[in-house]
Design an enzyme around this catalytic site. Structure first.
Site, mmCIF file in Angstrom:
data_model
loop_
_atom_site.group_PDB
_atom_site.id
_atom_site.type_symbol
_atom_site.label_atom_id
_atom_site.label_comp_id
_atom_site.label_asym_id
_atom_site.label_seq_id
_atom_site.Cartn_x
_atom_site.Cartn_y
_atom_site.Cartn_z
ATOM 1 N N ARG A 152 0.835 -1.213 -0.029
ATOM 2 C CA ARG A 152 -0.094 0.046 0.067
ATOM 3 C C ARG A 152 0.964 1.422 -0.101
ATOM 4 O O ARG A 152 1.710 1.356 0.670
ATOM 5 C CB ARG A 152 -1.029 -0.129 1.137
ATOM 6 N N TYR A 164 -3.161 11.686 6.676
ATOM 7 C CA TYR A 164 -3.224 10.143 7.078
ATOM 8 C C TYR A 164 -2.098 9.404 6.186
ATOM 9 O O TYR A 164 -2.057 9.579 5.005
ATOM 10 C CB TYR A 164 -4.561 9.727 6.709
ATOM 11 N N ASP A 221 -5.089 4.200 -0.117
ATOM 12 C CA ASP A 221 -6.245 4.283 0.632
ATOM 13 C C ASP A 221 -6.466 5.762 0.573
ATOM 14 O O ASP A 221 -5.857 6.731 1.216
ATOM 15 C CB ASP A 221 -5.832 3.886 2.081
ATOM 16 N N HIS A 223 -9.019 7.136 2.227
ATOM 17 C CA HIS A 223 -9.201 7.222 3.702
ATOM 18 C C HIS A 223 -10.459 8.280 3.773
ATOM 19 O O HIS A 223 -10.458 9.061 4.721
ATOM 20 C CB HIS A 223 -8.238 7.900 4.600
ATOM 21 N N GLU A 247 -8.923 2.313 -1.856
ATOM 22 C CA GLU A 247 -9.685 2.139 -0.714
ATOM 23 C C GLU A 247 -10.436 3.436 -0.119
ATOM 24 O O GLU A 247 -9.576 4.518 -0.171
ATOM 25 C CB GLU A 247 -8.678 1.713 0.521
ATOM 26 N N GLU A 273 -13.708 -0.405 6.038
ATOM 27 C CA GLU A 273 -13.073 -0.837 7.709
ATOM 28 C C GLU A 273 -13.955 -0.324 8.884
ATOM 29 O O GLU A 273 -13.865 -0.758 9.796
ATOM 30 C CB GLU A 273 -11.895 -0.609 7.591
ATOM 31 N N ARG A 294 -13.764 -4.529 3.394
ATOM 32 C CA ARG A 294 -12.772 -3.998 4.021
ATOM 33 C C ARG A 294 -13.101 -4.437 5.694
ATOM 34 O O ARG A 294 -12.112 -4.530 6.555
ATOM 35 C CB ARG A 294 -12.348 -2.573 4.093
ATOM 36 N N GLU A 350 -4.441 -7.188 4.859
ATOM 37 C CA GLU A 350 -3.766 -6.250 5.283
ATOM 38 C C GLU A 350 -2.703 -6.833 6.437
ATOM 39 O O GLU A 350 -3.516 -7.445 7.459
ATOM 40 C CB GLU A 350 -4.481 -5.102 5.943
ATOM 41 N N TRP A 413 -11.900 12.118 8.013
ATOM 42 C CA TRP A 413 -10.515 11.731 8.177
ATOM 43 C C TRP A 413 -10.357 10.157 8.008
ATOM 44 O O TRP A 413 -11.163 9.364 8.366
ATOM 45 C CB TRP A 413 -10.027 11.871 9.672
HETATM 46 C C1 CS2 Z 1 -6.306 2.701 7.695
HETATM 47 C C2 CS2 Z 1 -6.354 2.547 9.240
HETATM 48 O O1 CS2 Z 1 -5.226 0.359 7.627
HETATM 49 C C3 CS2 Z 1 -6.021 1.167 7.081
HETATM 50 O O2 CS2 Z 1 -6.491 0.953 5.836
HETATM 51 O O3 CS2 Z 1 -7.576 2.974 7.293
HETATM 52 O O4 CS2 Z 1 -4.880 2.710 9.594
HETATM 53 C C4 CS2 Z 1 -6.911 3.494 9.997
HETATM 54 O O5 CS2 Z 1 -6.490 4.735 9.812
HETATM 55 C C5 CS2 Z 1 -6.882 2.937 11.386
HETATM 56 O O6 CS2 Z 1 -7.279 1.597 11.700
HETATM 57 C C6 CS2 Z 1 -7.735 3.738 12.357
HETATM 58 O O7 CS2 Z 1 -7.920 3.369 13.621
HETATM 59 MG MG MG Z 2 -8.174 2.398 5.396
#
Ligand code: CS2
Ligand code: MG
Length: 413
Positions: A152, A164, A221, A223, A247, A273, A294, A350, A413
């Site tokens: 990634r 991020y 990502d 995000h 993502e 996620e 995810r 991941e 975020w």
């Molecule tokens: C991120 C995460 O791994 C990912 O794809 O989106 O690191 C996310 O920021 C954290 O799990 C938030 O707690």
């Molecule tokens: Mg993520």
């Protein structure tokens, strides 16, 4: 209810911060069989701990640990207030702990109770990041040197100080161990400018492709930070670089937003996620708006629930890409590996390695070999909680960042 060997005798909610905060549920039966569940919700850990300790644990003592489905339905339907990350993380932890117990009693690794192995190992992806392109290239190379076969790619954006996926300061260890939750009495502030990001990212992937060639699976990502139109532009601009997935392009509260993105780009999309229920995916899956699910075992209702979501997704040729950042504890990561090994529609896993101090608190038995993860063949999850280590790391509050635009407006975020 008759007390027998599988009757639940004790339910412990273990909160500790070895390197970062984890909430671990430990269920023990009358026979002394122990099951572990991951109840970690990054930034809101104590909410889940209280939910479990104050409301769920008293309901579990005296129940038959083998009644996994009935317990899941009791905790989902029996509390009136359904869904949401706190509730579903609590249910996830109970579910995984009970599956751990059942597998330990059977003397089998958990994946064997889920249908056995559908593959030899789980293709894993690493996190690479950089404040500039040379640093990012080095980080991708470091991931390859560690044996990863998929990476990634996250990048800083010129003009933005904190985004991020890029540590505020290059980690002293040189190892990318980025944990976004920052310890303190309040969130730190990341900054954001979509147009600067959309202008910059395609050039980053062009540089990475030029350096590493067309074969290496690359992921990115976004995000949750884009509008559907922005996401469509990004997906289209990245098509020449043939990503494995893009993502969380938009906040998936509005599942229909992905219709516009899907109409404009063939870049594969991964979402979810932060999604914790099959109902969060209904439109995404039924309309085939995504290519990867995810959600993690730790947040989507456990093995029982995520297995259902992935079976539903599999009917639409959608695959798994379970969340595996460091805020998924070694217990949650192991549970993901067992489920991912058994399902047919596995996509990729991941794997963000926990810090050494975190791993002192959890004895694990999963392996990472030549780019592939395997949960191992110890009975149950194959993870032990090391109390004497965890107890040395009392809970420390940490907050995930808040994102703001240049004019100060709070942004996703
Ligand atoms: C991120 C995460 O791994 C990912 O794809 O989106 O690191 C996310 O920021 C954290 O799990 C938030 O707690
Ligand atoms: Mg993520």
């Amino acid at each position: 209810m008759a007390v027998n060997g599988s009757t639940i005798r004790e339910v412990e909610v273990l909160v500790a911060s070895p390197g970062r905060t984890f909430v671990t549920l430990r269920i023990t039966t009358e026979d002394g069989v122990v099951g572990l569940g991951d109840a970690t919700l990054n930034g809101r850990e104590l909410s889940v701990a209280a939910y479990l300790r104050d409301h769920v644990a008293p309901m579990l003592v005296g129940r038959d640990a083998h009644r996994i489905e009935d317990t899941w339905q009791l905790l989902y339907r029996g509390v009136y207030w359904r869904r949401g990350p706190v509730t579903m993380t609590a249910i996830s932890a109970v579910d995984v702990a009970l599956w751990d117990i059942k597998a330990r009693v059977a003397g089998l690794p958990l994946y064997q109770l889920l249908g056995g192995a559908s593959r030899g190992g789980l293709l894993a992806y690493a996190h690479a990041t950089g404040h500039d392109t040379p640093a990012l290239i080095d980080s991708v190379r470091q991931s390859l040197d560690e044996g990863f076969r998929a990476v990634r790619v996250q990048t800083a954006v010129p003009g933005l100080d904190h985004v991020y996926g890029v540590p505020a300061a290059p980690s002293s260890s040189g190892v990318y161990d980025y944990e976004p939750a920052v310890r303190g009495e309040g969130p730190t502030v990341d900054d954001w400018d979509t147009r600067a990001y959309l202008r910059y990212v395609p050039g980053v992937f062009e540089a990475v492709r030029n350096e590493f060639g067309p074969e290496l699976p690359l992921l990115h990502d976004a995000h949750h930070r884009l509008t559907p139109r922005d996401a469509a532009q990004l997906g289209k601009s990245l098509e020449p670089f043939d990503l494995f997935w893009l993502e969380d392009v938009t906040p998936a509260d509005n599942q229909e937003a992905l219709r516009l993105v899907r109409q404009h780009t063939t870049t594969p999309l991964a979402i979810g996620e932060v999604l914790t229920s099959v109902w969060d995916y209904q439109t995404l899956i039924r309309e085939q708006l995504i290519d990867f699910v995810r959600s993690s075992v730790a947040h989507a209702g456990g093995i029982t629930s995520l297995r259902r979501i992935l079976d539903y997704a599999g009917m639409y040729q959608i695959r798994s890409g379970m969340h595996g950042a460091t805020d998924i504890s070694p217990v949650g990561q192991a549970a993901a590996m067992h489920l991912a090994l058994a399902i047919h529609n596995f996509g990729i896993q991941e794997y963000m390695k926990h810090s050494a101090v975190s791993l002192e608190a959890f004895r694990t038995s999963f392996t990472f070999t030549d780019g592939y993860l395997h949960p191992g063949d110890e009975p149950g999850l194959g993870v032990e909680y090391v109390d004497e280590v965890a107890e040395r790391h009392e809970y420390v509050r940490a907050y995930l960042p808040v994102n703001r635009l240049k004019d100060g407006t709070v942004h996703d975020w």
